[in-house]
Write a protein that holds these residues in place. Structure first.
Motif, PDB file in Angstrom:
ATOM      1  N   LEU A 112     -46.027 -97.091  25.380  1.00  0.00           N
ATOM      2  CA  LEU A 112     -44.760 -97.810  25.941  1.00  0.00           C
ATOM      3  C   LEU A 112     -43.671 -97.614  25.285  1.00  0.00           C
ATOM      4  N   TYR A 135     -40.439-100.219  21.530  1.00  0.00           N
ATOM      5  CA  TYR A 135     -41.777-100.447  21.087  1.00  0.00           C
ATOM      6  C   TYR A 135     -41.990-100.550  19.595  1.00  0.00           C
ATOM      7  N   GLN A 246     -43.802 -98.845  33.318  1.00  0.00           N
ATOM      8  CA  GLN A 246     -45.025 -99.465  32.871  1.00  0.00           C
ATOM      9  C   GLN A 246     -44.728-100.696  32.300  1.00  0.00           C
ATOM     10  N   ASN A 247     -43.651-101.258  32.099  1.00  0.00           N
ATOM     11  CA  ASN A 247     -43.444-102.518  31.410  1.00  0.00           C
ATOM     12  C   ASN A 247     -42.367-103.195  32.678  1.00  0.00           C
TER      13      ASN A 247
END
Length: 317
Positions: A112, A135, A246-247
């Motif tokens: 991430l 991250y 994807q967050n």
């Protein structure tokens, strides 16, 4: 703060401390720990991911425990789900030597890019809670003395700015001499290989640990509705994110913006939003639409990088 204690006489009471609760199920251990998260996520796996992204909780999960007990509680009030993990006893994950465990691990891919700071205690000071940072990285060993002289992260452009957390610099790590962390100041770059390096000593012997990992590739953000028909009053539908960072958590906490017809600007919006999983939300037609033929609702969702995608539904009064 009673987050890790229980009160005698309360329902399901098994012990005030974690050690007491572990002993109550027959595990007479002195090496114990507990991790828990409260959220509206309906998936236990998503809740584990939340704990693993949060740097202190990740360190607890990677502390070489040999036994684990899991409890999952659901409620009718927020937060709707609580996951509790009790950990006990020495494990064998580190082997018999002075093994080091890093995360991300060496050669890991699809890492991430960022993390929404939401952890207690507060790793960057509580004023940073709710902000987006890069991250987190961590390194630890099982009970050995890890002295950190430098903890760096590099991409092809050079050093990445960030904060190093060690027992010498972070009051929340005092007493834990076997771990350290690095939290990048801003999000990592897409599809990029990073070099992490720790220089110091391990049980007094010189240590240089270098490893590599690659971040995920950002693709166009998409927002998909589970239905493509008119939603009756009280009806529900799910919106699911894919792609993007994807967050799907943002610094402001606002995942969706709505544009709709059929209610005044001062009236409540015609749908209510509730988180379901790490990438999906359940929306309910709350009956606020005032047009007999239905209200068109254009829903724009964003990811943590600010990428946007839109879905359109019609809700009936």
């Amino acid at each position: 703060d009673r987050s890790h204690t229980e009160i005698a006489g309360s329902p399901c009471f098994t012990g005030v401390t974690v050690s007491d609760r572990v002993a109550a199920v027959g595990a007479m251990e002195t090496f114990v720990g507990e991790e828990f998260t409260q959220s509206n996520l309906v998936s236990g796996a998503d809740s584990i991911d939340l704990l693993f992204d949060a740097i202190y909780h990740r360190m607890g999960l990677l502390a070489n425990f040999g036994k684990i007990g899991v409890a999952w509680q659901s409620s009718k009030i927020e937060p709707f789900h609580i996951l509790t993990l009790n950990l006990a006893g020495q494990g064998t994950g580190y082997g018999s030597g002075q093994s080091l465990v890093t995360y991300p691990v060496s050669n890991q891919t699809n890492v991430l890019l960022d993390w929404l700071v939401n952890e207690s205690p507060c790793p960057l000071g509580c004023s940073k809670t709710g902000s987006l940072v890069g991250y987190p990285l961590s390194i630890q060993t099982s009970g050995h003395r890890l002295q950190i002289n430098s903890f760096t992260l590099m991409d092809s452009s050079g050093l990445v700015n960030g904060t190093v957390l060690t027992p010498a610099t972070d009051p929340n790590l005092v007493g834990s001499s076997d771990r350290a962390a690095f939290i990048p100041q801003t999000h990592l770059m897409s599809n990029t290989t990073y070099t992490a390096q720790v220089i110091g000593t391990l049980d007094g012997a010189p240590l240089t640990k270098t490893w590599f990992f690659t971040t995920l590739t950002v693709t166009p953000l998409q927002l998909t509705s589970s239905v493509n028909t008119v939603i009756p009053k009280g009806g529900t539908f799910d919106l699911t994110f894919s792609g993007g960072s994807q967050n799907y958590k943002t610094e402001t906490g606002v995942i969706f913006t709505l544009a709709y017809t059929g209610t005044s600007t001062s009236a409540p919006r015609p749908v209510d939003v509730m988180v379901q999983t790490a990438n999906s939300y359940r929306l309910t037609n709350n009956g606020q639409c005032t047009i007999s033929t239905g209200c068109t609702v254009d829903i724009t969702g964003t990811d943590s990088l600010g990428n946007a995608a839109t879905a359109t539904v019609v809700v009936r009064p």
